[in-house]
Design an enzyme around this catalytic site. Sequence first.
Site, PDB file in Angstrom:
ATOM      1  N   SER A 132       0.811  -1.219   0.000  1.00  0.00           N
ATOM      2  CA  SER A 132       0.000   0.000   0.000  1.00  0.00           C
ATOM      3  C   SER A 132       0.843   1.267   0.000  1.00  0.00           C
ATOM      4  CB  SER A 132      -0.938   0.014   1.206  1.00  0.00           C
ATOM      5  OG  SER A 132      -0.208  -0.067   2.417  1.00  0.00           O
TER       6      SER A 132
ATOM      7  N   ASP B  72      -0.559   7.637   9.951  1.00  0.00           N
ATOM      8  CA  ASP B  72      -1.364   6.729  10.770  1.00  0.00           C
ATOM      9  C   ASP B  72      -0.501   5.693  11.487  1.00  0.00           C
ATOM     10  OD1 ASP B  72      -0.547   5.152   8.687  1.00  0.00           O
ATOM     11  OD2 ASP B  72      -2.546   4.578   8.002  1.00  0.00           O
TER      12      ASP B  72
ATOM     13  N   HIS C 239       1.545   4.424   7.214  1.00  0.00           N
ATOM     14  CA  HIS C 239       1.585   5.012   5.870  1.00  0.00           C
ATOM     15  C   HIS C 239       2.172   6.425   5.916  1.00  0.00           C
ATOM     16  CE1 HIS C 239      -1.577   1.878   5.662  1.00  0.00           C
ATOM     17  NE2 HIS C 239      -0.967   1.626   4.514  1.00  0.00           N
TER      18      HIS C 239
END
Length: 239
Positions: A11, A188, A191
């Site tokens: 991600s 967070d 990320h």
Amino acid sequence: MRPKIYLFGDSITEESFGDGGWGASLAHHFSRNVDVVLRGYSGYNTRWAEMVLERVFPGSQDGGGEAPLAVTVFFGANDACLPDRCSGFQHVPLDEYKHNLRSIVSFLKKQWPTTHIILITPPPIDEEARLLFPYIENPLNQPERTNEAAGAFAEACVAVARESGLPVIDLWIKMQQFPDWQKAHLRDGLHLAPRGNRLVFEEVVAKLRDEGLSLESLPVDLPLIADIDPNDPLKAFHK
């Protein structure tokens, strides 16, 4: 055809083409030289990535397709999930992680012997922030990742790079050199925030330069406006 640079990862790579993302910045940086191609898969670990290599890079298994200039391989954040926490289904044991990284590197080297491969370690983890942003229900109310575990996987990534003779960006170390990294570089606890994206972008550009890939060394695709003679504009297109 313009040459390519592939970004292969989880991600943190998938999000890299977002506003201010490191991949978008890389595409902008090389906007007249190289096509930066995104191959990011949110939630993936190296076990899953190894399984889908031939689908991610179609044709490469037969030696087909023009070799890219470079590929970044950026996995480990999901492998490092703790096996007994809420995201344990993403966990990969450390020895298997190293094996999988070697397999990914071997696949890329076999198909594209001239391609530069750059490994990137997982980033550090802000455990307090992870409690606020669990991916799935977290009945134990414990972070699904720890900075200690991320550090072990980062060390393993560096080890694989060294034994393979590849450049590596130790993001786990580099990010923690900033005193406010938890909030300034991560949004967070995992990320990347804008500063984190900037750090990765700068590190990738520096590693590419070390490999001989820079704005100065790569030709532009078509004449720059500065090279077009106002009195004879078409001349530049016949060179």
